[in-house]
Design an enzyme around this catalytic site. Structure first.
Site, PDB file in Angstrom:
ATOM      1  N   GLU A  38      10.217  30.567  54.466  1.00 55.67           N
ATOM      2  CA  GLU A  38      11.482  31.265  54.234  1.00 55.67           C
ATOM      3  C   GLU A  38      12.037  31.811  55.539  1.00 55.67           C
ATOM      4  O   GLU A  38      11.290  32.392  56.344  1.00 55.67           O
ATOM      5  CB  GLU A  38      11.219  32.408  53.241  1.00 55.67           C
ATOM      6  CG  GLU A  38      12.303  32.590  52.233  1.00 55.67           C
ATOM      7  CD  GLU A  38      12.444  31.377  51.304  1.00 55.67           C
ATOM      8  OE1 GLU A  38      13.306  30.515  51.581  1.00 55.67           O
ATOM      9  OE2 GLU A  38      11.705  31.305  50.317  1.00 55.67           O
ATOM     10  N   THR A  94      12.915  30.097  57.931  1.00 55.94           N
ATOM     11  CA  THR A  94      12.383  29.289  59.030  1.00 55.94           C
ATOM     12  C   THR A  94      13.325  28.139  59.369  1.00 55.94           C
ATOM     13  O   THR A  94      13.233  27.572  60.456  1.00 55.94           O
ATOM     14  CB  THR A  94      11.012  28.694  58.650  1.00 55.94           C
ATOM     15  OG1 THR A  94      11.144  28.051  57.388  1.00 55.94           O
ATOM     16  CG2 THR A  94       9.951  29.773  58.544  1.00 55.94           C
ATOM     17  N   SER A 153      36.823  25.195  37.560  1.00 54.42           N
ATOM     18  CA  SER A 153      35.433  25.580  37.282  1.00 54.42           C
ATOM     19  C   SER A 153      35.286  25.971  35.818  1.00 54.42           C
ATOM     20  O   SER A 153      36.020  26.836  35.328  1.00 54.42           O
ATOM     21  CB  SER A 153      35.036  26.760  38.171  1.00 54.42           C
ATOM     22  OG  SER A 153      33.913  27.408  37.606  1.00 54.42           O
ATOM     23  N   LEU A 196      19.174  30.595  43.997  1.00 52.83           N
ATOM     24  CA  LEU A 196      18.637  29.282  43.613  1.00 52.83           C
ATOM     25  C   LEU A 196      19.539  28.159  44.134  1.00 52.83           C
ATOM     26  O   LEU A 196      19.476  27.031  43.659  1.00 52.83           O
ATOM     27  CB  LEU A 196      18.483  29.211  42.086  1.00 52.83           C
ATOM     28  CG  LEU A 196      17.529  30.277  41.512  1.00 52.83           C
ATOM     29  CD1 LEU A 196      17.503  30.239  39.987  1.00 52.83           C
ATOM     30  CD2 LEU A 196      16.117  30.108  42.069  1.00 52.83           C
ATOM     31  N   SER A 197      20.382  28.491  45.105  1.00 55.97           N
ATOM     32  CA  SER A 197      21.207  27.489  45.799  1.00 55.97           C
ATOM     33  C   SER A 197      22.285  26.864  44.930  1.00 55.97           C
ATOM     34  O   SER A 197      22.506  25.648  44.983  1.00 55.97           O
ATOM     35  CB  SER A 197      20.350  26.376  46.376  1.00 55.97           C
ATOM     36  OG  SER A 197      19.773  26.799  47.527  1.00 55.97           O
ATOM     37  N   GLU A 223      29.540  25.039  54.558  1.00 53.01           N
ATOM     38  CA  GLU A 223      29.042  26.390  54.264  1.00 53.01           C
ATOM     39  C   GLU A 223      29.235  27.322  55.470  1.00 53.01           C
ATOM     40  O   GLU A 223      29.675  28.449  55.329  1.00 53.01           O
ATOM     41  CB  GLU A 223      27.556  26.276  53.898  1.00 53.01           C
ATOM     42  CG  GLU A 223      26.924  27.585  53.563  1.00 53.01           C
ATOM     43  CD  GLU A 223      26.234  27.608  52.203  1.00 53.01           C
ATOM     44  OE1 GLU A 223      26.172  26.566  51.520  1.00 53.01           O
ATOM     45  OE2 GLU A 223      25.777  28.691  51.830  1.00 53.01           O
ATOM     46  N   ASP A 274      18.766  24.161  51.976  1.00 49.27           N
ATOM     47  CA  ASP A 274      19.208  24.005  50.590  1.00 49.27           C
ATOM     48  C   ASP A 274      19.914  22.672  50.370  1.00 49.27           C
ATOM     49  O   ASP A 274      19.707  21.995  49.358  1.00 49.27           O
ATOM     50  CB  ASP A 274      20.132  25.172  50.207  1.00 49.27           C
ATOM     51  CG  ASP A 274      19.449  26.516  50.423  1.00 49.27           C
ATOM     52  OD1 ASP A 274      18.203  26.527  50.540  1.00 49.27           O
ATOM     53  OD2 ASP A 274      20.143  27.533  50.494  1.00 49.27           O
ATOM     54  N   TYR A 303      22.175  38.448  56.333  1.00 45.50           N
ATOM     55  CA  TYR A 303      21.562  37.161  56.658  1.00 45.50           C
ATOM     56  C   TYR A 303      21.874  36.803  58.116  1.00 45.50           C
ATOM     57  O   TYR A 303      20.981  36.426  58.892  1.00 45.50           O
ATOM     58  CB  TYR A 303      22.077  36.092  55.691  1.00 45.50           C
ATOM     59  CG  TYR A 303      21.472  34.725  55.886  1.00 45.50           C
ATOM     60  CD1 TYR A 303      20.394  34.297  55.123  1.00 45.50           C
ATOM     61  CD2 TYR A 303      21.988  33.845  56.843  1.00 45.50           C
ATOM     62  CE1 TYR A 303      19.839  33.036  55.303  1.00 45.50           C
ATOM     63  CE2 TYR A 303      21.452  32.590  57.037  1.00 45.50           C
ATOM     64  CZ  TYR A 303      20.377  32.185  56.260  1.00 45.50           C
ATOM     65  OH  TYR A 303      19.839  30.936  56.450  1.00 45.50           O
TER      66      TYR A 303
HETATM   67  C1  GAF Z   1      19.224  30.703  52.127  1.00 47.56           C
HETATM   68  C2  GAF Z   1      19.843  29.792  53.176  1.00 47.56           C
HETATM   69  F1  GAF Z   1      20.913  29.128  52.653  1.00 47.56           F
HETATM   70  C3  GAF Z   1      18.812  28.796  53.687  1.00 47.56           C
HETATM   71  O1  GAF Z   1      19.389  28.056  54.737  1.00 47.56           O
HETATM   72  C4  GAF Z   1      17.529  29.502  54.146  1.00 47.56           C
HETATM   73  O2  GAF Z   1      17.707  30.113  55.390  1.00 47.56           O
HETATM   74  C5  GAF Z   1      17.058  30.505  53.098  1.00 47.56           C
HETATM   75  O3  GAF Z   1      18.100  31.368  52.680  1.00 47.56           O
HETATM   76  C6  GAF Z   1      15.906  31.344  53.583  1.00 47.56           C
HETATM   77  O4  GAF Z   1      14.782  30.542  53.783  1.00 47.56           O
HETATM   78  O5  GAF Z   1      18.866  29.964  50.995  1.00 47.56           O
END
Ligand code: GAF
Length: 389
Positions: free
Chosen positions: A31, A33, A65, A122-123, A162, A174, A230
């Site tokens: 994570e 990384t 949507s 969860l992307s 993104e 992701d 982030y």
């Molecule tokens: C989010 C980001 F979108 C990913 O790129 C990643 O950095 C993650 O956080 C952390 O591992 O999902």
């Protein structure tokens, strides 16, 4: 599937040319990384985002949507940093990034419908980008689903969408998961070289005894990747690498970590760097443990990863910590937050016959604190983006 087609017909007055879908993901380990040139180990979720699409003969994007009951219209020349705002940025951004990469991409009518919970870590955004990217690739003859090398190029376009339109400075994990994962396998992705390995992810095999399952808990604590936290972690990791005189923290040898940490200018940077370097190493160990069917070791690595994210990288939150602790108390071999953090979801390695106990334990721990009831569900490793019809 029929809902997205019916809605498309209703909103745009014609059948879509096709429907494409892409999955959400959970990261097993590795994570924060990806933007450090490191290793990650996601699986694709069975939950998918669908995009019903029809090409247009101008360059307008119209996107509806099902989740928000909202139509957004954007001409190609109006797409740029922060425009459009909100969820439509992930759709418009992908078409923009494909054009930037030199592809001839026209306008689209798009209807999106998602099973991937939004804001749950969860992307859902990558699933949306990759479903639309898959559709654009097929409809405009770009060939970007042809093989893993082409899919990696599509993933790169989705990352640009993104970063440069939705303005979230995320890494590439992701989008790679949504485009490269295979059923029943975790994706070991080297974010520096782009090399991949598909690692069997079967928790029910004979060597695992009664078998285990992966329990995902959406804590319902809202998570966002474009609120500054982030980007701040990413900047700290880059500063640590720069103070050490290396291109990225990937270049720090775990065996020489203490020496490297001693050279950093402050304690916060030391903790951020320690997380990244040890987490990359834990991915290697987790792959070896999975291959050896040593699930107790995978569980220990989950626990160590969570502690590192909580204490060193400081991206966990009370809801994630409580869900992880409650899962362990209920018998999980290990548990950790997954994804970017600051809310979102946790994962736990739970005995197959102890799922209800774990779900109940987590629910009760939340109820005691008067928090919104979390949602826990068992997942298996699904497949990547494709055309459905
Ligand atoms: C989010 C980001 F979108 C990913 O790129 C990643 O950095 C993650 O956080 C952390 O591992 O999902």
């Amino acid at each position: 599937m029929s809902r997205v087609v019916d809605t498309h017909r209703h909103v745009f007055g014609a059948d879509p040319a096709g429907v494409w879908s892409a999955p959400g993901r959970v990261n097993l380990i590795g994570e924060h990384t990806d933007y450090n040139d490191g290793l990650v180990l996601p699986i694709a979720l069975p939950h998918r985002t669908s995009a019903a699409c029809s090409p247009r003969d101008d360059d307008l994007l119209r996107v509806w949507s099902v989740q928000t009951d909202e139509l957004v219209e954007v001409p190609a020349d109006a797409v740029g940093p922060g425009s459009p705002a909100g969820w439509a940025a992930y759709v418009a951004g992908v078409l923009w990034a494909l054009r930037e990469a030199g592809h001839a991409v026209g306008g689209l009518d798009v209807t999106v419908d998602s099973e991937v919970p939004v804001g749950a870590g969860l992307s859902s955004s990558a699933a949306l980008e990759c479903a639309v990217g898959a559709a654009a690739s097929d409809l405009f003859g770009l060939g970007l689903l042809a093989d893993d090398e082409a899919r990696a190029r599509l993933a790169a376009a989705c990352v640009r969408a993104e970063n440069e339109v939705a303005m979230a400075m995320t890494g590439g994990m992701d989008q790679s998961a949504a485009l490269l994962c295979r059923p029943d396998h975790a994706l070991l992705l080297d974010c520096r070289s782009g090399d991949t390995e598909h690692v069997p992810f079967d928790l029910s095999g004979p060597a695992s005894g009664a078998g285990y399952v992966l329990l995902v808990t959406d804590t319902r604590a809202a998570h966002a990747l474009n609120d500054g936290q982030y980007a701040e972690r990413r900047a700290a990791a880059e500063q640590a690498a720069s103070e050490l005189g290396v291109p990225s923290l990937r270049d720090v040898d775990p065996a020489a970590l203490d020496d490297a940490l001693a050279r950093l200018s402050d304690d916060v940077l030391r903790r951020r760097a320690r997380h990244v370097v040890t987490e990359i190493d834990r991915v290697r160990s987790a792959v070896a443990a999975l291959r050896a069917d040593d699930l107790p070791e995978v569980g220990r690595l989950f626990d160590a990863s969570h502690a590192s994210l909580r204490d060193d990288y400081e991206v966990s939150c009370a809801e994630l910590d409580v869900s992880v602790e409650a899962a362990r108390t209920a018998g999980a071999l290990g548990a950790r937050m997954t994804g970017g953090g600051f809310g979102g979801s946790s994962i736990a390695l739970v005995p197959a016959d102890g799922v209800e106990e774990a779900r109940r334990g987590i629910r009760e721990a939340f109820a005691q604190r008067s928090w919104t009831e979390p949602r826990s569900f068992v997942v298996t490793a699904g497949g990547s983006a494709h055309r459905d019809s």
